[in-house]
Design an enzyme around this catalytic site. Sequence first.
Site, PDB file in Angstrom:
ATOM      1  N   SER A   1       0.312  -0.917  -0.047  1.00 18.50           N
ATOM      2  CA  SER A   1       0.136   0.069  -0.116  1.00 18.50           C
ATOM      3  C   SER A   1       0.652   1.080  -0.159  1.00 18.50           C
ATOM      4  CB  SER A   1      -1.096  -0.114   1.117  1.00 18.50           C
ATOM      5  OG  SER A   1      -2.140   1.441   1.133  1.00 18.50           O
TER       6      SER A   1
ATOM      7  N   ASP B   1      -5.648  -4.584  -2.223  1.00 19.32           N
ATOM      8  CA  ASP B   1      -4.630  -3.824  -1.012  1.00 19.32           C
ATOM      9  C   ASP B   1      -4.105  -4.702  -0.760  1.00 19.32           C
ATOM     10  OD1 ASP B   1      -3.359  -2.816   1.328  1.00 19.32           O
ATOM     11  OD2 ASP B   1      -4.277  -0.540   0.310  1.00 19.32           O
TER      12      ASP B   1
END
Length: 573
Positions: free
Chosen positions: A333, A447
């Site tokens: 991320s 993610d």
Amino acid sequence: MDEPDIPFLRSLDEDAAQAIRDRLVSVSVAGGQTLFEEGDEADALYTLASGAVGISRRDPLTGVIRHVARLRPPVTVGEMALLSEGPRSATATALRDSHLYRLSREAFEEVVERHPSTMLYFTRLLADRLRRADSAPGVDDVPRTFTMLPVTAGDFAASEARAFAKALGGQVGYLDAWPEEADETWFHRFESGHDRVVYLADEPGSAWTRLCLRRSDHVLLLAQAGEPPKPSCADFAARTPSDWVRHDLVVVQAPEAELPLPPHPVFAAIPVSMRIHIRPSHAGDLGRLARLASGCARALVLGGGGARGFAHLGVIRALEEAGLPIDAVAGTSMGAIVGASLAMGWSRERILDQTVASFVARNPLNDYTLPVLALTRGAKVDEGLARTFAGTRIEDLWLPFFCLSSNLTTGTAMVHDQGDLVTALRASIAIPGLLPPVCTPDGILVDGGMMNNLPVDVMAARQRGPVLGVDVASDLAFQSVPTRSWRGRMLRQWLGAPQETPGIAQLLLRAATVSSDAQTALTCRHAAAVLRPPLAGIDLRAWSAHETTAAIGHRHAVDQIAAGTLAPWAEEG
């Protein structure tokens, strides 16, 4: 046959030791050959005098072959099955040209019959080995012998090989041709007299190159950027390397190169563990190559955490001030964004400017839309990533890099260590519900924090050196009620929602990066050290507080360096 010097025999009485020596048979095994297979009848034990032997077992449930130990002289091999009179419990493979002494079952039983104390001694020896195996990992993957094999034409190889040998440090032996009258004994003495040895091969397939490859723990293929391979490399590209011997592709770039150029496309077919780019006479590049190849590189893993990711910049600053170069980087991320910027070779100041421009100067997460796929269209994120990283491939960065995404199709974490950098980063930051997922032939990607927000375990599995993790997500969140506009307060009042409840964007961001204590502990046990800057007062969307957040990361890293917390990661190999 010269009387072998076998250390473990020194503990036996003289008659028993001599009885064993009289029955030993000298055996030479070429690198890659199997000494015995799992399940074979145990007909002998072996003492390794020179070379290396790999011990592997097949998992009875999955059928996967797993490495158990890498054995180096002096050690005995195969005595367990001989003592238990059962089949071989593992496979032994000569990892390099090796010289061993063989004691057959018949000879062993003769010795035991004449010297009964020998059986007790071997039983104790075996029990001691089993105790040590339980308390420490058996696989020693620290390479000691290297072969540098030029795979493109030119006279660049010798200078790069010598520079590499110098960068390794310590007592390093160097050979670029077969010495006259050199036999196995000579090579064993030469390697034993140095900490590490570098062999410079010539043409793939030559007698000298075959010898170099058989004696190597690690093979470095030298290629000049963009140059076609030598004609003799075709057969080499088709061969399947031993999974015990790591192969890297070292791409030599122009001295003034700002970004690495890719090697010739043919080299994509050669299976290698890592692609490493260097510039001639560039001390930083040569030092990084030496540390990556010898297993003492400093690897950095940056976790996700929204705006808290600015703390990574403070940590990087502290490491830079302490003179601790980073040799490989990974992230998830927001940590993937910072890590990729570092792998590009950018200065800390440029990384800060780029990150502020992308996340502070303009909010990339406010192009709201009808929430069919997500709350936002993701167009601003796509535009920002393309503007910063367009046209870059992961394997062609200055630092080895990977990032993680979560594959919702397979339910597993996906490691991105090659291919288009923009696509990989977009997948790694695709917070479910907040950003649209990335659809690829491999699956639906979101993610990486959903599966593994701090992938130090993935980095450690590459066995390139100690790993430092930076966790910016596990601290407390939602401790204070954010300041809301009058419209926001009125809307919540109209909906009957408590003012202190976080908004949906905050909740989604937190859900994508928070990890359970059990998951964090399981992952972090693979790290040499983990930094957790105190970020409890920083909201995950506090982009404007980037200076404060970076300062917290810097101060925490400086304190931990002074306290010695990073010593297992910072020490020279």
